[in-house]
Design an enzyme around this catalytic site. Structure first.
Site, PDB file in Angstrom:
ATOM      1  N   ASP A   1     -65.218 -36.537 -27.815  1.00 50.55           N
ATOM      2  CA  ASP A   1     -64.547 -37.548 -27.010  1.00 50.55           C
ATOM      3  C   ASP A   1     -64.173 -38.666 -27.966  1.00 50.55           C
ATOM      4  O   ASP A   1     -64.955 -39.059 -28.827  1.00 50.55           O
ATOM      5  CB  ASP A   1     -65.410 -38.077 -25.872  1.00 50.55           C
ATOM      6  CG  ASP A   1     -64.545 -38.767 -24.825  1.00 50.55           C
ATOM      7  OD1 ASP A   1     -63.747 -38.065 -24.171  1.00 50.55           O
ATOM      8  OD2 ASP A   1     -64.616 -40.004 -24.693  1.00 50.55           O
TER       9      ASP A   1
ATOM     10  N   PHE B   1     -51.338 -35.752 -33.258  1.00 46.96           N
ATOM     11  CA  PHE B   1     -51.178 -35.842 -31.800  1.00 46.96           C
ATOM     12  C   PHE B   1     -51.544 -37.252 -31.374  1.00 46.96           C
ATOM     13  O   PHE B   1     -51.895 -38.105 -32.208  1.00 46.96           O
ATOM     14  CB  PHE B   1     -52.067 -34.793 -31.096  1.00 46.96           C
ATOM     15  CG  PHE B   1     -53.545 -35.055 -31.256  1.00 46.96           C
ATOM     16  CD1 PHE B   1     -54.257 -35.750 -30.284  1.00 46.96           C
ATOM     17  CD2 PHE B   1     -54.231 -34.621 -32.380  1.00 46.96           C
ATOM     18  CE1 PHE B   1     -55.622 -36.005 -30.426  1.00 46.96           C
ATOM     19  CE2 PHE B   1     -55.595 -34.858 -32.529  1.00 46.96           C
ATOM     20  CZ  PHE B   1     -56.287 -35.558 -31.557  1.00 46.96           C
TER      21      PHE B   1
HETATM   22  P1  ITT Z   1     -60.294 -33.093 -24.256  1.00 49.30           P
HETATM   23  O1  ITT Z   1     -60.996 -34.061 -23.374  1.00 49.30           O
HETATM   24  O2  ITT Z   1     -59.872 -31.847 -23.562  1.00 49.30           O
HETATM   25  O3  ITT Z   1     -61.065 -32.816 -25.517  1.00 49.30           O
HETATM   26  P2  ITT Z   1     -58.335 -35.210 -24.513  1.00 49.30           P
HETATM   27  O4  ITT Z   1     -57.028 -35.352 -25.246  1.00 49.30           O
HETATM   28  O5  ITT Z   1     -58.324 -35.505 -23.051  1.00 49.30           O
HETATM   29  O6  ITT Z   1     -58.905 -33.740 -24.782  1.00 49.30           O
HETATM   30  P3  ITT Z   1     -60.183 -37.381 -24.958  1.00 49.30           P
HETATM   31  O7  ITT Z   1     -60.553 -37.482 -23.539  1.00 49.30           O
HETATM   32  O8  ITT Z   1     -61.243 -37.434 -26.003  1.00 49.30           O
HETATM   33  O9  ITT Z   1     -59.394 -36.045 -25.284  1.00 49.30           O
HETATM   34  O10 ITT Z   1     -59.112 -38.491 -25.233  1.00 49.30           O
HETATM   35  C1  ITT Z   1     -58.833 -38.870 -26.506  1.00 49.30           C
HETATM   36  C2  ITT Z   1     -57.475 -39.494 -26.550  1.00 49.30           C
HETATM   37  O11 ITT Z   1     -57.506 -40.483 -27.588  1.00 49.30           O
HETATM   38  C3  ITT Z   1     -56.430 -38.469 -26.970  1.00 49.30           C
HETATM   39  O12 ITT Z   1     -55.800 -37.855 -25.874  1.00 49.30           O
HETATM   40  C4  ITT Z   1     -55.490 -39.331 -27.793  1.00 49.30           C
HETATM   41  O13 ITT Z   1     -54.598 -40.013 -26.938  1.00 49.30           O
HETATM   42  C5  ITT Z   1     -56.417 -40.344 -28.432  1.00 49.30           C
HETATM   43  N1  ITT Z   1     -56.898 -39.817 -29.729  1.00 49.30           N
HETATM   44  C6  ITT Z   1     -58.156 -39.379 -30.013  1.00 49.30           C
HETATM   45  N2  ITT Z   1     -58.225 -38.928 -31.266  1.00 49.30           N
HETATM   46  C7  ITT Z   1     -56.994 -39.049 -31.780  1.00 49.30           C
HETATM   47  C8  ITT Z   1     -56.418 -38.718 -33.016  1.00 49.30           C
HETATM   48  O14 ITT Z   1     -57.106 -38.125 -33.966  1.00 49.30           O
HETATM   49  N3  ITT Z   1     -55.147 -39.007 -33.208  1.00 49.30           N
HETATM   50  C9  ITT Z   1     -54.413 -39.590 -32.252  1.00 49.30           C
HETATM   51  N4  ITT Z   1     -54.855 -39.892 -31.040  1.00 49.30           N
HETATM   52  C10 ITT Z   1     -56.140 -39.627 -30.797  1.00 49.30           C
END
Ligand code: ITT
Length: 489
Positions: free
Chosen positions: A356, A436
């Site tokens: 997360d 992403f």
């Molecule tokens: P899962 O819960 O299915 O793993 P998610 O995209 O919903 O996927 P999160 O709830 O952890 O994941 O949300 C993290 C968000 O934070 C992600 O969707 C991005 O918008 C941002 N984020 C996290 N890590 C990032 C990265 O390495 N580069 C760019 N944005 C990131």
């Protein structure tokens, strides 16, 4: 939920479709996590209903309740609902029971199925009183699984026509009705107990006081069985069809592969089996010595980074298949990552890894943080990036950091947690098309390129997730690390 079987107020208008679920004509089924008959909670619930569903008899109603409600008693009011009052073909019963047993068998032995943190809430100006509690991860998973697996057995919903006729017009009812046919919907609505409704008394304050006093001893509840209820055509009351213990003889930590299904069963022939739901393309090529880890994420960008970062470990990383992830209701990265990893570990009986993560922007008081994936309710990465830029317009402080928490959850409830951060700045506009999320707006300290202008390996070397995963790699390079800490609950 509002009284699902209320009849007698049939609205005028176009004739209903043939399978309306009228109580006198249809077999109904309901599935609940139901306290045992000997428990105090069961007694309170029966008093609120004025009916003991297990005994099949009327009981004295608590004096502050509306007496005419007793004649309409249903098997709800104090149970945790999974599937409620839908019509089904009686021929489906063996399959419904088999599905419930299979879902239960997916749980790891000893998994805690419980609710805690109870509080009584009034909805709709005191017309509905609800006991809200937080579900343990295992309970959330079981609930999601049951909802998804039982949905195909619904041959008719009594709500459809009533919804179209505007019967459920109160806001919470509308929200619920929209969710009723989506397997994911029910789990985000739950868990709660509807304590008393519809309430038409004249003293909501007394009602609250009485309910709170009665529910106070039950701030934590655990369950030991799933109960199937039925109401047969023409019968006025519900009855218990089967009590399925949560400690099932099938339990052994391994989900049953491809439960046999009768192809003739109504509406469910096309539904995948549990084994199929959880399958992934690499299943059959596994070398027996490789440790198999489920990667619990729906984010393809994360998958690429995790695979790259852990390539030195002799692990086989498997996907989640079609299994739905739990709702991220935590307020910390740790909670959300644990929820995702535990859900996968408990359901699939294997060690699972989840990340997360989020972006914390100084000038926005740490926003979007754990809400990064849903920032501003914007649907896509691009929309969220634009929203972030809007929020930062005119602000000179562009400092921010990415945070990642990676949790490894073992099926026995043991957790390992790794955290990584990377500080940097937010640009005025996007650059690069790799990565992403917010990558194209973020330049890490000491760099000139955004994360989106780097290769996966370059990003890993400096990023928050790369750092968290490097810590995991370090801890595991000589095998599974010594256990120190917490259990699941
Ligand atoms: P899962 O819960 O299915 O793993 P998610 O995209 O919903 O996927 P999160 O709830 O952890 O994941 O949300 C993290 C968000 O934070 C992600 O969707 C991005 O918008 C941002 N984020 C996290 N890590 C990032 C990265 O390495 N580069 C760019 N944005 C990131």
């Amino acid at each position: 939920m509002s009284n699902p079987d209320s009849v007698g107020t049939q609205p005028s208008g176009p004739p209903p479709p043939p399978l309306l679920g009228h109580p006198d004509q249809e077999t109904k089924f309901a599935v609940y996590l139901c306290p045992p008959a000997v428990s105090d909670l069961y007694r309170v619930g029966s008093g609120l209903l004025g009916y003991d569903v297990r005994a099949g008899e009327m009981v004295p109603m608590l004096e502050f309740m509306r007496p005419d409600w007793q004649t309409d008693a249903k098997p709800y009011g104090f149970h945790l609902t999974v599937t409620e009052a839908f019509s089904t073909d009686p021929a489906n019963w063996p399959d419904i029971e088999a599905e419930v047993r299979a879902c239960v068998a997916c749980l790891t032995p000893g998994a805690f199925l419980g609710l805690s943190g109870g509080r009584v809430e009034a909805w709709e100006d005191g017309k509905v009183w609800v006991q809200r509690l937080n579900a343990s991860p295992a309970l959330t998973v079981l609930h999601t699984l049951l909802s998804a697996r039982l949905a195909p057995y619904v041959s008719a919903s009594p709500f459809d026509w009533e919804v179209r006729e505007g019967k459920y017009s109160r806001p919470h009812e509308q929200a619920r009705m929209e969710l009723l046919h989506t397997p994911r919907g029910l789990d985000s609505w739950q868990p709660h107990f509807t304590l008393a409704q519809p309430y038409s008394g004249h003293d909501p304050e007394r009602m609250r006081h009485e309910l709170e006093a009665r529910m106070a001893p039950f701030q934590t509840q655990s369950y030991s069985g799933v109960t199937l209820f039925e109401r047969r055509a023409g019968e006025p009351f519900w009855r218990v069809r089967a009590d399925i213990p949560l400690v099932s003889p099938l339990m052994g930590g391994v989900p049953p592969q491809g439960l046999a299904h009768e192809t003739s069963r109504a509406g469910a022939a096309a539904s995948p089996t549990l084994g199929e739901m959880m399958n992934d393309s690499t299943t059959n090529t596994t070398a027996p010595t490789r440790k198999r880890i489920v990667v619990a994420t729906g984010n393809a960008g994360k998958v690429r980074e995790i695979e790259e970062a852990l390539s030195d470990l002799n692990w086989q990383l498997d996907g989640m298949g079609a299994f739905p992830m739990p709702e991220e209701s935590g307020v910390t990265y740790e909670e959300n990552a644990a929820m995702k990893a535990c859900a996968a570990a408990i359901t699939m009986g294997r060690t699972a890894l989840a990340d997360d993560s989020g972006l914390e922007v100084e000038a926005l008081g740490g926003e979007p943080g754990v809400y990064s994936a849903r920032y501003g309710n914007r649907p896509t990465d691009l929309d969220r990036n634009m929203y972030l830029l809007e929020r930062l317009r005119g602000k000179s402080n562009r400092r921010a950091k990415f945070v990642s928490v990676v949790i490894l959850a073992y099926p026995d409830g043991h957790l390992e947690s790794y955290r990584g951060e990377v500080p940097g700045v937010i640009l005025e506009g996007p650059r690069g098309d790799g990565g992403f999320g917010y990558d194209s707006l973020f330049v890490p300290d000491g760099e000139t390129r955004t994360l989106a202008e780097m290769t996966v390996a370059e990003k890993r070397a400096i990023s928050h997730r790369g750092r968290a995963l490097a810590a995991l790699l370090e801890a595991h390079k000589a095998g599974e690390p010594e256990r120190e800490v917490t259990r699941l609950e």
